[in-house]
Design a protein around this motif. Structure first.
Motif, PDB file in Angstrom:
ATOM      1  N   ASP A 259       0.856  -1.094  -0.152  1.00 35.95           N
ATOM      2  CA  ASP A 259       0.000   0.094   0.144  1.00 35.95           C
ATOM      3  C   ASP A 259       0.932   1.382   0.135  1.00 35.95           C
ATOM      4  N   LEU A 260       1.840   1.328   0.835  1.00 35.49           N
ATOM      5  CA  LEU A 260       2.777   2.289   0.881  1.00 35.49           C
ATOM      6  C   LEU A 260       3.579   2.511  -0.747  1.00 35.49           C
ATOM      7  N   ALA A 261       3.726   1.446  -1.187  1.00 34.64           N
ATOM      8  CA  ALA A 261       4.524   1.687  -2.557  1.00 34.64           C
ATOM      9  C   ALA A 261       3.466   2.036  -3.551  1.00 34.64           C
ATOM     10  N   ALA A 262       2.209   1.904  -3.605  1.00 41.01           N
ATOM     11  CA  ALA A 262       1.076   2.520  -4.323  1.00 41.01           C
ATOM     12  C   ALA A 262       0.896   3.820  -4.141  1.00 41.01           C
ATOM     13  N   GLU A 263       0.950   4.398  -2.614  1.00 40.41           N
ATOM     14  CA  GLU A 263       0.754   5.726  -2.268  1.00 40.41           C
ATOM     15  C   GLU A 263       1.876   6.375  -2.879  1.00 40.41           C
ATOM     16  N   THR A 269       7.856  -2.887  -6.754  1.00 41.54           N
ATOM     17  CA  THR A 269       7.766  -3.494  -5.513  1.00 41.54           C
ATOM     18  C   THR A 269       7.791  -4.873  -5.720  1.00 41.54           C
ATOM     19  N   GLU A 270       8.573  -5.565  -5.021  1.00 42.64           N
ATOM     20  CA  GLU A 270       9.254  -6.994  -5.143  1.00 42.64           C
ATOM     21  C   GLU A 270       8.754  -8.043  -4.095  1.00 42.64           C
ATOM     22  N   HIS A 271       8.666  -9.274  -4.622  1.00 45.76           N
ATOM     23  CA  HIS A 271       8.443 -10.334  -3.856  1.00 45.76           C
ATOM     24  C   HIS A 271       6.795 -10.659  -4.095  1.00 45.76           C
ATOM     25  N   LEU A 272       6.060  -9.838  -2.963  1.00 43.46           N
ATOM     26  CA  LEU A 272       4.564  -9.789  -2.971  1.00 43.46           C
ATOM     27  C   LEU A 272       3.832 -10.926  -2.602  1.00 43.46           C
ATOM     28  N   ASN A 273       4.504 -12.206  -1.944  1.00 44.54           N
ATOM     29  CA  ASN A 273       3.739 -13.247  -1.752  1.00 44.54           C
ATOM     30  C   ASN A 273       2.453 -13.089  -0.796  1.00 44.54           C
ATOM     31  N   TYR A 274       2.591 -12.332   0.005  1.00 47.64           N
ATOM     32  CA  TYR A 274       1.573 -12.192   1.115  1.00 47.64           C
ATOM     33  C   TYR A 274       0.782 -11.021   0.770  1.00 47.64           C
ATOM     34  N   THR A 275       1.034 -10.313  -0.487  1.00 44.38           N
ATOM     35  CA  THR A 275       0.134  -9.295  -0.469  1.00 44.38           C
ATOM     36  C   THR A 275      -1.190  -9.285  -0.904  1.00 44.38           C
ATOM     37  N   PRO A 276      -2.175  -8.706  -0.268  1.00 41.27           N
ATOM     38  CA  PRO A 276      -3.813  -9.069  -0.577  1.00 41.27           C
ATOM     39  C   PRO A 276      -4.061  -8.398  -1.856  1.00 41.27           C
ATOM     40  N   PRO A 277      -5.063  -9.010  -2.603  1.00 39.78           N
ATOM     41  CA  PRO A 277      -5.512  -8.885  -3.842  1.00 39.78           C
ATOM     42  C   PRO A 277      -5.866  -7.153  -4.009  1.00 39.78           C
ATOM     43  N   LYS A 278      -6.556  -6.819  -3.049  1.00 39.05           N
ATOM     44  CA  LYS A 278      -7.219  -5.416  -3.170  1.00 39.05           C
ATOM     45  C   LYS A 278      -5.909  -4.545  -2.946  1.00 39.05           C
ATOM     46  N   THR A 279      -4.483  -4.706  -2.503  1.00 42.69           N
ATOM     47  CA  THR A 279      -3.395  -3.970  -2.876  1.00 42.69           C
ATOM     48  C   THR A 279      -2.804  -4.410  -4.189  1.00 42.69           C
ATOM     49  N   LEU A 280      -3.177  -5.348  -4.680  1.00 43.75           N
ATOM     50  CA  LEU A 280      -2.222  -5.582  -5.860  1.00 43.75           C
ATOM     51  C   LEU A 280      -3.287  -4.751  -6.874  1.00 43.75           C
ATOM     52  N   LYS A 281      -4.467  -4.628  -6.760  1.00 46.96           N
ATOM     53  CA  LYS A 281      -5.480  -3.781  -7.582  1.00 46.96           C
ATOM     54  C   LYS A 281      -4.935  -2.123  -7.267  1.00 46.96           C
ATOM     55  N   LEU A 283      -2.012  -1.097  -6.580  1.00 47.89           N
ATOM     56  CA  LEU A 283      -0.685  -0.953  -7.285  1.00 47.89           C
ATOM     57  C   LEU A 283      -0.698  -0.991  -8.926  1.00 47.89           C
ATOM     58  N   ALA A 284      -1.731  -1.847  -9.312  1.00 45.39           N
ATOM     59  CA  ALA A 284      -2.028  -1.529 -10.807  1.00 45.39           C
ATOM     60  C   ALA A 284      -2.517  -0.103 -11.242  1.00 45.39           C
ATOM     61  N   GLU A 285      -3.505   0.520 -10.420  1.00 47.12           N
ATOM     62  CA  GLU A 285      -3.961   1.724 -10.518  1.00 47.12           C
ATOM     63  C   GLU A 285      -2.798   2.779 -10.504  1.00 47.12           C
ATOM     64  N   ALA A 286      -1.902   2.447  -9.536  1.00 48.30           N
ATOM     65  CA  ALA A 286      -0.974   3.559  -9.343  1.00 48.30           C
ATOM     66  C   ALA A 286       0.209   3.329 -10.494  1.00 48.30           C
ATOM     67  N   GLY A 287       0.124   2.131 -11.219  1.00 45.48           N
ATOM     68  CA  GLY A 287       1.178   2.046 -12.192  1.00 45.48           C
ATOM     69  C   GLY A 287       2.521   1.534 -11.733  1.00 45.48           C
ATOM     70  N   VAL A 288       2.266   0.803 -10.670  1.00 46.04           N
ATOM     71  CA  VAL A 288       3.636   0.610  -9.881  1.00 46.04           C
ATOM     72  C   VAL A 288       3.917  -1.225 -10.272  1.00 46.04           C
ATOM     73  N   PRO A 289       4.924  -1.614 -10.984  1.00 44.09           N
ATOM     74  CA  PRO A 289       5.004  -2.764 -11.532  1.00 44.09           C
ATOM     75  C   PRO A 289       5.485  -3.761 -10.369  1.00 44.09           C
ATOM     76  N   GLY A 290       5.093  -4.975 -10.494  1.00 42.17           N
ATOM     77  CA  GLY A 290       5.550  -5.964  -9.403  1.00 42.17           C
ATOM     78  C   GLY A 290       6.684  -7.078  -9.972  1.00 42.17           C
ATOM     79  N   VAL A 291       7.738  -7.012  -9.181  1.00 45.34           N
ATOM     80  CA  VAL A 291       8.867  -7.851  -9.670  1.00 45.34           C
ATOM     81  C   VAL A 291       8.795  -9.334  -9.092  1.00 45.34           C
ATOM     82  N   LEU A 292       8.534 -10.433  -9.822  1.00 46.19           N
ATOM     83  CA  LEU A 292       8.341 -11.669  -9.022  1.00 46.19           C
ATOM     84  C   LEU A 292       9.757 -12.468  -9.255  1.00 46.19           C
ATOM     85  N   LEU A 293       9.855 -13.088  -8.077  1.00 45.37           N
ATOM     86  CA  LEU A 293      11.108 -13.467  -7.941  1.00 45.37           C
ATOM     87  C   LEU A 293      11.003 -15.445  -7.665  1.00 45.37           C
ATOM     88  N   PRO A 294      10.638 -16.082  -8.624  1.00 39.91           N
ATOM     89  CA  PRO A 294      10.160 -17.492  -8.527  1.00 39.91           C
ATOM     90  C   PRO A 294      11.317 -18.434  -8.100  1.00 39.91           C
TER      91      PRO A 294
END
Ligand SMILES: [Zn+2]
Length: 418
Positions: A259-263, A269-281, A283-294
Motif C-alpha cells: 500500500d505504501l508503494a502504491a501511495e 515492488t518486489e516479492h509480494l507473496n503475502y500481498t492481498p488482492p486489493k493491494t495488487l489492484k 498497485l495496478a492503478e498506481a502504475g507500480v510494477p511487481g517484480v516476481l522472484l520465483p
C-alpha cells in the motif's frame, strides 16, 4: 565497450518476438521477420523490404536467423549479484531438517550475517571478480541489463565498495548495470535497529547519494525487518536525496509495504507473496510494477509461493528477476521463466513479456530497451530453436546462440562450440 557504427541485418527469423507495446499476443510475434541495426540502435523491424529500405544500402553484416527465435535481451530486474563468498554448506544442509539443525548447532554464521562478514572481508578487486563471473554467466543466458543492489555491508565503506563494483562492471562488461542502494536490507550485528536507522538516515544516505553511485533506494519491509513507517521514513529520505524508491515487501508477511508503494508511486515492488488482492489492484492503478522472484520461492521452499496469476488478473505490469544472491544462486532468466510458468501460473508469452519489457519498466529503462522497436537499443538475443516455448520446456538448457549488446555481437556460442 568499443563503439560501434556498423550496420547489421538479422534476417528471416522464424519467430521475431518484438514485445511491441500494444501487442495483443503479449509478444508481438512476427514470423519470418527481419531487423536492421545501425550503431547501437534498431532502425527497422518487419519485412525484408522495409529493413533494407531503412538501411539505404547493403549492411556490413547479415545474420541468418532462419529456423531461429529472435527477441530482446532479458532485463534482470532484481539481483544482489555483488556479494562475497558462498553459503553452499548452509544451502546443502537445508535439504533435510536434521541437516539444517546440525548446521545451526555447528556455530557457523548463516544467512545475511554470514554474507555481511564475507562481503566486508573481500577487497574490491576480489568482490568484483566474484560478481563478474556471475554477470558473464547471465549474459551467456541472454541477459543484457541487470539491476544490482548493495546491502551486504550495512556500513558506509562496504556499501560504497559494492556500488563501485557495480559502476566498474557496468563500464567494463557488455551488460548494463543499474544500481540500487539497499542499506536497509537489515541492520548489522554490531548495532541495534534503532541506532542503525539513525546512522542510515543521518550519515549513510547523504554520503551515498552524494557519490551518485545509486539510482534507486530500496528497503526490506516485512515482519522482523523494517516496518511500514520505517520504510516510509527511509524511502522518502532517499527520494529527497535523488534516489527513487523500490521496496521488498510481503515476502514473509504483509504489513502494508504494498500500500505504501502504491501511495508513494514507487518504481517497483518486489516479492509480494503475502500481498492481498486489493493491494495488487491499488498497485495496478498506481502504475507500480511487481517484480516476481520465483527462483527464491523455489530455493527457500517458500511456504506461500507468490500467486503470479493474481498480479496479471489485477492488471499490474509484471517483471521478473533472478534475485541472484547467496540464498538463491540463479543467473539464468530462462530458469526463472520455467519456474514462473509451471509454479506461478503465467503463460509462456506473459513470462517472456515480463522478462523483457516488464522488467525494463520495473527499473525505468522501458523507453530505450525491453522491446525490439525502432529507436531502441539493439539489445538482442537469438535462440537456436523455431519454438520459443522451448525456453520453458527444455529444462535447464540454454537456448541462446547469440547475444547482441548495443548493436555488437558479444556472445556467439556456435563459434565457441565448434
Ligand atoms: Zn532482494
Amino acid at each position: 565497450m568499443q563503439s560501434n557504427h556498423g550496420t547489421t541485418v538479422i534476417a528471416n527469423a522464424r519467430n521475431l518476438l518484438t514485445m511491441a507495446e500494444n501487442a495483443q499476443d503479449h509478444i508481438g510475434l512476427v514470423t519470418n521477420g527481419f531487423l536492421g541495426i545501425r550503431g547501437e540502435k534498431i532502425v527497422a523491424v518487419g519485412t525484408e523490404k522495409a529493413v533494407y529500405e531503412a538501411l539505404g544500402g547493403p549492411p556490413e553484416q547479415v545474420i541468418d536467423a532462419s529456423g531461429m527465435t529472435v527477441l530482446p535481451g532479458f532485463v534482470d530486474a532484481h539481483t544482489h549479484v555483488v556479494f562475497g563468498g558462498t553459503r553452499v554448506a548452509e544451502y546443502a544442509a537445508s535439504m533435510t531438517p536434521e541437516g539444517y539443525e546440525r548446521f545451526k548447532s555447528s556455530g557457523a554464521l548463516k544467512g545475511l550475517e554470514a554474507t555481511i562478514r564475507m562481503t566486508r572481508e573481500a577487497d574490491r578487486e576480489n568482490l568484483k571478480a566474484q560478481a563478474k563471473k556471475r554477470i558473464l554467466d547471465m549474459l551467456e543466458h541472454g541477459t543484457t541489463t541487470v539491476e544490482s543492489k548493495s546491502g551486504y555491508g550495512l556500513d558506509i565503506a562496504t556499501e560504497l565498495k559494492q556500488l563501485m563494483v557495480n559502476r566498474e562492471l557496468d563500464e567494463e562488461l557488455p551488460v548494463d548495470i543499474v544500481s540500487t542502494f539497499l542499506g536497509a536490507h537489515g541492520w548489522p550485528p554490531e548495532m541495534t535497529k534503532e541506532d542503525y536507522l539513525h546512522h542510515l538516515l543521518e550519515e549513510m544516505m547523504p554520503r551515498i547519494a552524494a557519490t551518485g553511485l545509486a539510482e534507486f533506494c530500496d528497503i526490506w519491509c516485512d515482519e522482523g525487518h523494517f516496518s511500514r513507517e520505517e520504510s516510509e521514513l527511509v524511502l522518502s529520505k532517499g527520494r529527497a536525496l535523488g534516489m527513487e524508491p523500490k521496496i521488498h515487501t510481503g515476502a514473509y508477511s504483509y504489513i502494508g509495504g504494498g500500500d505504501l508503494a502504491a501511495e508513494m508511486k514507487m518504481v517497483s515492488t518486489e516479492h509480494l507473496n503475502y500481498t492481498p488482492p486489493k493491494t495488487l489492484k491499488k498497485l495496478a492503478e498506481a502504475g507500480v510494477p511487481g517484480v516476481l522472484l520465483p527462483g527464491t520461492d523455489f530455493s527457500v521452499r517458500h511456504p506461500m509461493p507468490v500467486k503470479g496469476r493474481d498480479l496479471i488478473d489485477a492488471g499490474m505490469t509484471v517483471a521478473l528477476g533472478t534475485n541472484c544472491c547467496p540464498g538463491a544462486w540463479i543467473t539464468s532468466m530462462q530458469l526463472v521463466m520455467t519456474l514462473i510458468c509451471r509454479n506461478h501460473g503465467l503463460t509462456v508469452e506473459e513470462a517472456l513479456r515480463a522478462a523483457t519489457l516488464g522488467s525494463a519498466r520495473a527499473i525505468r529503462r522501458d523507453s530505450d530497451r525491453g522491446s525490439l522497436e525502432v529507436g531502441k537499443l539493439a539489445d538482442i538475443q537469438i535462440w537456436d530453436t523455431p519454438h520459443y516455448e522451448d525456453v520453458i520446456y527444455h529444462l535447464g538448457e540454454n537456448q541462446v546462440t547469440m547475444v547482441f549488446k548495443r548493436g555488437l555481437m558479444v556472445i556467439d556460442r556456435k563459434k565457441t562450440q565448434e
